[in-house]
Design an enzyme around this catalytic site. Sequence first.
Site, mmCIF file in Angstrom:
data_model
loop_
_atom_site.group_PDB
_atom_site.id
_atom_site.type_symbol
_atom_site.label_atom_id
_atom_site.label_comp_id
_atom_site.label_asym_id
_atom_site.label_seq_id
_atom_site.Cartn_x
_atom_site.Cartn_y
_atom_site.Cartn_z
ATOM 1 N N PHE A 170 -31.606 -47.661 3.731
ATOM 2 C CA PHE A 170 -30.202 -47.834 4.101
ATOM 3 C C PHE A 170 -29.753 -49.238 3.679
ATOM 4 O O PHE A 170 -30.466 -50.217 3.910
ATOM 5 C CB PHE A 170 -30.050 -47.649 5.620
ATOM 6 C CG PHE A 170 -28.635 -47.518 6.045
ATOM 7 C CD1 PHE A 170 -27.945 -46.331 5.837
ATOM 8 C CD2 PHE A 170 -27.965 -48.584 6.625
ATOM 9 C CE1 PHE A 170 -26.616 -46.207 6.209
ATOM 10 C CE2 PHE A 170 -26.637 -48.461 6.999
ATOM 11 C CZ PHE A 170 -25.962 -47.267 6.793
ATOM 12 N N TYR B 193 -27.058 -43.516 18.493
ATOM 13 C CA TYR B 193 -25.834 -42.687 18.469
ATOM 14 C C TYR B 193 -25.947 -41.475 17.548
ATOM 15 O O TYR B 193 -25.006 -40.707 17.421
ATOM 16 C CB TYR B 193 -24.596 -43.522 18.102
ATOM 17 C CG TYR B 193 -24.738 -44.422 16.890
ATOM 18 C CD1 TYR B 193 -24.735 -43.901 15.607
ATOM 19 C CD2 TYR B 193 -24.854 -45.801 17.044
ATOM 20 C CE1 TYR B 193 -24.868 -44.726 14.503
ATOM 21 C CE2 TYR B 193 -24.988 -46.648 15.954
ATOM 22 C CZ TYR B 193 -24.994 -46.099 14.687
ATOM 23 O OH TYR B 193 -25.125 -46.928 13.605
ATOM 24 N N LYS B 194 -27.110 -41.331 16.910
ATOM 25 C CA LYS B 194 -27.293 -40.171 16.021
ATOM 26 C C LYS B 194 -27.911 -39.042 16.857
ATOM 27 O O LYS B 194 -27.226 -38.434 17.680
ATOM 28 C CB LYS B 194 -28.156 -40.564 14.830
ATOM 29 C CG LYS B 194 -27.554 -41.710 14.002
ATOM 30 C CD LYS B 194 -28.483 -42.088 12.874
ATOM 31 C CE LYS B 194 -28.092 -43.393 12.202
ATOM 32 N NZ LYS B 194 -26.869 -43.314 11.423
ATOM 33 N N ARG C 233 -24.557 -33.787 3.116
ATOM 34 C CA ARG C 233 -25.645 -33.724 4.107
ATOM 35 C C ARG C 233 -25.272 -32.776 5.243
ATOM 36 O O ARG C 233 -24.185 -32.881 5.816
ATOM 37 C CB ARG C 233 -25.895 -35.098 4.736
ATOM 38 C CG ARG C 233 -26.383 -36.163 3.816
ATOM 39 C CD ARG C 233 -26.857 -37.397 4.594
ATOM 40 N NE ARG C 233 -25.865 -37.936 5.515
ATOM 41 C CZ ARG C 233 -26.039 -39.044 6.233
ATOM 42 N NH1 ARG C 233 -27.171 -39.709 6.169
ATOM 43 N NH2 ARG C 233 -25.099 -39.485 7.034
ATOM 44 N N ASP D 267 -37.716 -48.304 10.326
ATOM 45 C CA ASP D 267 -36.376 -47.992 10.822
ATOM 46 C C ASP D 267 -36.399 -46.509 11.207
ATOM 47 O O ASP D 267 -36.533 -45.632 10.345
ATOM 48 C CB ASP D 267 -35.343 -48.271 9.718
ATOM 49 C CG ASP D 267 -33.913 -48.034 10.190
ATOM 50 O OD1 ASP D 267 -33.716 -47.279 11.155
ATOM 51 O OD2 ASP D 267 -32.988 -48.598 9.567
HETATM 52 C C1 LIG Z 1 -31.172 -45.864 8.580
HETATM 53 C C2 LIG Z 1 -30.117 -46.759 9.121
HETATM 54 N N1 LIG Z 1 -30.417 -48.049 9.362
HETATM 55 C C3 LIG Z 1 -29.501 -48.904 9.835
HETATM 56 C C4 LIG Z 1 -28.220 -48.501 10.095
HETATM 57 C C5 LIG Z 1 -27.216 -49.498 10.605
HETATM 58 O O1 LIG Z 1 -26.953 -49.270 11.954
HETATM 59 P P1 LIG Z 1 -25.871 -50.152 12.732
HETATM 60 O O2 LIG Z 1 -24.598 -50.015 11.989
HETATM 61 O O3 LIG Z 1 -25.783 -49.492 14.081
HETATM 62 O O4 LIG Z 1 -26.362 -51.531 12.776
HETATM 63 C C6 LIG Z 1 -27.857 -47.169 9.876
HETATM 64 C C7 LIG Z 1 -26.477 -46.706 10.130
HETATM 65 O O5 LIG Z 1 -26.121 -45.585 9.961
HETATM 66 C C8 LIG Z 1 -28.829 -46.278 9.363
HETATM 67 O O6 LIG Z 1 -28.536 -45.008 9.090
#
Ligand SMILES: Cc1ncc(COP(=O)(O)O)c(C=O)c1O
Length: 422
Positions: A128, A232-233, A382, A207
């Site tokens: 990400f 939140y997912k 997705r 992560d």
């Molecule tokens: C795999 C992954 N890492 C990090 C993040 C970033 O999360 P945040 O915006 O809550 O810091 C996301 C956001 O969707 C994500 O999907």
Amino acid sequence: MPLDTSLEGARFLDRNDDLGGYRDRFLIDDPDLIYLDGNSLGRVPKDAIALMDRLIRHQWGNRLIRAWNDEWMGLSRRIGSKLAGLIGARPDEVIIADSTSVNLFKLIAGALKERPGRRKIITDSVNFPSDIYILKAVADMIDPAYELVVLPADNGFAVSEESLERSIDEDTALVLLSHVLYKSSYLYDMERITQIAHARDALILWDLSHSAGVVPMTCHDTGVDLAVGSTYKYLNAGPGAPAFLYVRDDLQSRLINPISGWFGHRKQFYFDTEFEPAYGIDRYLTGTPSILSLAMIEPGVDLALEAGMEPIREKSVNQTEYLVSLWENELAPLGFTLNSPRNPARRGSHVSFGHEEGYRIDQAIREEKQVISDFRTPDNIRLGIAPLYTTYEELHTAVHALREVVHTGSFRQYSDVIKGVT
Ligand SMILES: Cc1ncc(COP(=O)(O)O)c(C=O)c1O
């Protein structure tokens, strides 16, 4: 036996779904909406509604400042210790704090300081973007001499174990990977890769944003050093709810928190000007938590604990398999590619279908068919499966919606200029 991919077949599977009853524990006020974006923002657990009302009326409304001592001071820790049960951590190895991005910052900095003298940091190009940005920023800030190695995806969707094994060496301080990749849904072998990193004495940070709540794991027993993840997912905690972080118990006294705020202090209310880190996982707190959002994490975590990670994973695999069968029959002939692994053991809980008109198709099914999926560049549509509320019938309907907007060409009326949240 080939899977029955008819609508009747989907309904049969729903009637025989052991987790089917959980759907009713979520707020679903539009029965016609097909929601396949729980991998981005989960639905509302009904218990969250009652909890928010109590929180506002009783805790905030009536108890006011006293509620900090009643309930709120221990909340990050209490909910973290419950969430630990979902990721195979010990209760004192997880805490809720900040966002995933901020937690990445804290743990990356802590990890680099813990491996002085090593110069290499490894991640992959399909991680990400926030993870890669922060990794680079922290490395530059601590020492511009760090070499950040962003390995290209070489096995179709992710980096092969062979290339990780070749790249991680005695100069590697830290490896940062997403357990499930946000585009392809590729599920890394956490145990194997953690072993590879540890064989060179490098630290590993996972992560878990796309795996927590849908993929069982044993962070502690696997020896995972560090992890972060979003709530939140698949944990259904609500938009922007705080994230979690995990630090293996024996590392906690060695790893600093670079954002050493007063909530991470050993004796916070003595207001000393010298920082003394709290014992254990509390030291990774920073400032005042967003109590309303933090509290909303508990109902979703409770639901997942009640349903059990093994049954959740079993249904998730069955549903992604079902979706892949539908793709093969209905979508592949129309030019959709499968942008996720075919092997369910290497797949998380979403499936990505590729199409060169993916963005317009995604808009068309949302506008015309009430089907909500999402789009990730360059061509990924997705479909997220949240086993506690996703039905087989929804998957069936979604695939037929995709088919229809392509077949009729109705997607052509939408813009291909990316706007807003996709
Ligand atoms: C795999 C992954 N890492 C990090 C993040 C970033 O999360 P945040 O915006 O809550 O810091 C996301 C956001 O969707 C994500 O999907």
